[in-house]
Design an enzyme around this catalytic site. Structure first.
Site, short mmCIF file in Angstrom:
data_model
loop_
_atom_site.label_atom_id
_atom_site.label_comp_id
_atom_site.label_asym_id
_atom_site.label_seq_id
_atom_site.Cartn_x
_atom_site.Cartn_y
_atom_site.Cartn_z
N ASP A 84 -10.58 2.98 4.55
CA ASP A 84 -11.03 1.59 4.46
C ASP A 84 -12.55 1.50 4.32
OD1 ASP A 84 -9.02 -0.27 4.29
OD2 ASP A 84 -8.68 -0.39 6.45
N LYS A 114 0.82 -1.21 0.00
CA LYS A 114 0.00 0.00 0.00
C LYS A 114 0.85 1.26 0.00
CE LYS A 114 -3.79 -2.33 2.41
NZ LYS A 114 -4.46 -2.56 3.70
N GLN A 167 -4.50 -1.56 9.93
CA GLN A 167 -4.45 -2.84 9.23
C GLN A 167 -5.08 -3.95 10.08
OE1 GLN A 167 -3.33 -3.38 6.03
NE2 GLN A 167 -4.09 -5.47 6.29
#
Length: 335
Positions: free
Chosen positions: A156, A89, A133
């Site tokens: 997200d 990412k 994460q």
């Protein structure tokens, strides 16, 4: 009218319907009349297109005197898969002109400490997008953590506000993987209006948002696919799942079960989007390899479209995360 039976032998038209009556299931009926060779959808190539769009958007944004989009990633623990995902990412962000940072915390970090860090990032105007994460250690409540991130920075798309807006067809941060599936379908030109869609998997981060995107009204603020959606899950018997998939124009496999979708479960020409990421041991080499939820080699002989694993939904998910980060940077100016 001339017609032939399933063995290629001439027979009257009425007889062919008798033969079809005895075929084992509807998937076989479709196989009898049609033949397809699947178009393999390269998520890698589609992601490159989106990367170019993002790069141009970032350059224009900065040229106008705005702060460069910045992504902050919080990584708890030392899980190798999570580290690999985060590295990918941040590497992609750098390539697209988005600055980024990774904040490492040990497995032993308390929930209170993690929430304090998130609060600090929320109040930092230099941070455009923020994600934690997943998965997190068992002693930390993931839902509490997701809800602690400011909705406008929630790249997200897991915050309850963003999920709620998604369900109400309002503009919001759409979770990256569902957004990737949606983008693949739209950019490939797969029609969804009035089509039958089966989503195998009901997770709140993937299966449920994909279902919402596919079935909601295309005329609304956040346009949907106007499809008829069936959601299957771990309590759906395999034989019942097959009944649904054999009728589906689009199958989205997101259950995390290797080879869940096999060739006998789809009709000819169906679009098959494989979201699954499973690590299995190759019986030939003994090495670990990545596979999806679909029996790719066999299903591609019948499908109209199919995504591979790896190289399908994965690269597109990262691309959509970057797109969300740029959106988050623009959101800051509207607050």
């Amino acid at each position: 009218m001339l017609s032939f039976n399933i063995f290629g032998v001439y027979e009257p038209t009425f007889q062919i319907y008798v033969n079809l009556f005895f075929l084992p299931d509807i998937c076989t009926v479709f196989a009898y009349f049609f033949s397809y060779a699947a178009t393999i959808i390269s998520g890698t190539e589609l992601a490159k297109e989106i990367h170019k769009e993002i790069q141009k958007d970032v350059e224009n944004w900065v040229f106008q005197g705005n702060r460069r989009p910045h992504l902050s990633v919080i990584l708890v623990g030392d899980d190798p898969a999570s580290r690999s995902y985060v590295k990918n990412k941040t590497k992609t962000a750098t390539a697209l002109g988005i600055s980024s940072e990774t904040l490492l915390r040990p497995n032993s970090v308390s929930q209170e400490e993690l929430l304090e860090l998130i609060d600090r990032m929320n109040r930092d105007w230099g941070v455009s997008g923020l994600l934690v994460q997943l998965p997190l250690p068992d002693h930390i409540n993931e839902r509490a953590v997701c809800n602690a991130i400011a909705p406008e920075k929630d790249v997200d798309g897991f915050h309850i506000v963003n999920i709620g807006k998604l369900c109400l067809d309002q503009k919001s941060m759409v979770p990256a993987t569902p957004a990737a599936v949606w983008e693949i379908i739209k950019r490939t030109g797969i029609d969804t209006v009035g089509k039958n869609v089966v989503v195998a998997g009901r997770s709140k981060n993937v299966g449920m948002p994909i279902s919402m995107l596919m079935h909601t009204d295309g005329r609304h603020e956040r346009p949907g696919g106007d499809a008829t959606v069936t959601i299957a899950h771990r309590f759906t018997p395999k034989e019942q799942l097959k009944v649904h998939t054999c009728l589906a124009d689009i199958i989205i496999a997101a259950a995390g079960v290797p080879n869940l979708i096999t060739a006998d479960m789809i009709k000819e020409g169906a679009a098959v989007i494989d979201v699954g990421i499973n690590r299995i041991q190759d019986p030939t080499t003994g090495k670990t390899r990545l596979v999806g939820d679909v029996d790719f080699e066999e299903v591609k002989k019948k499908a109209g479209f199919i995504t591979p694993v790896p190289g399908g939904v994965g690269p597109m998910t990262v691309a959509m995360l970057m797109k969300n980060t740029v959106t988050a940077a623009k959101n800051i100016l509207t607050l």
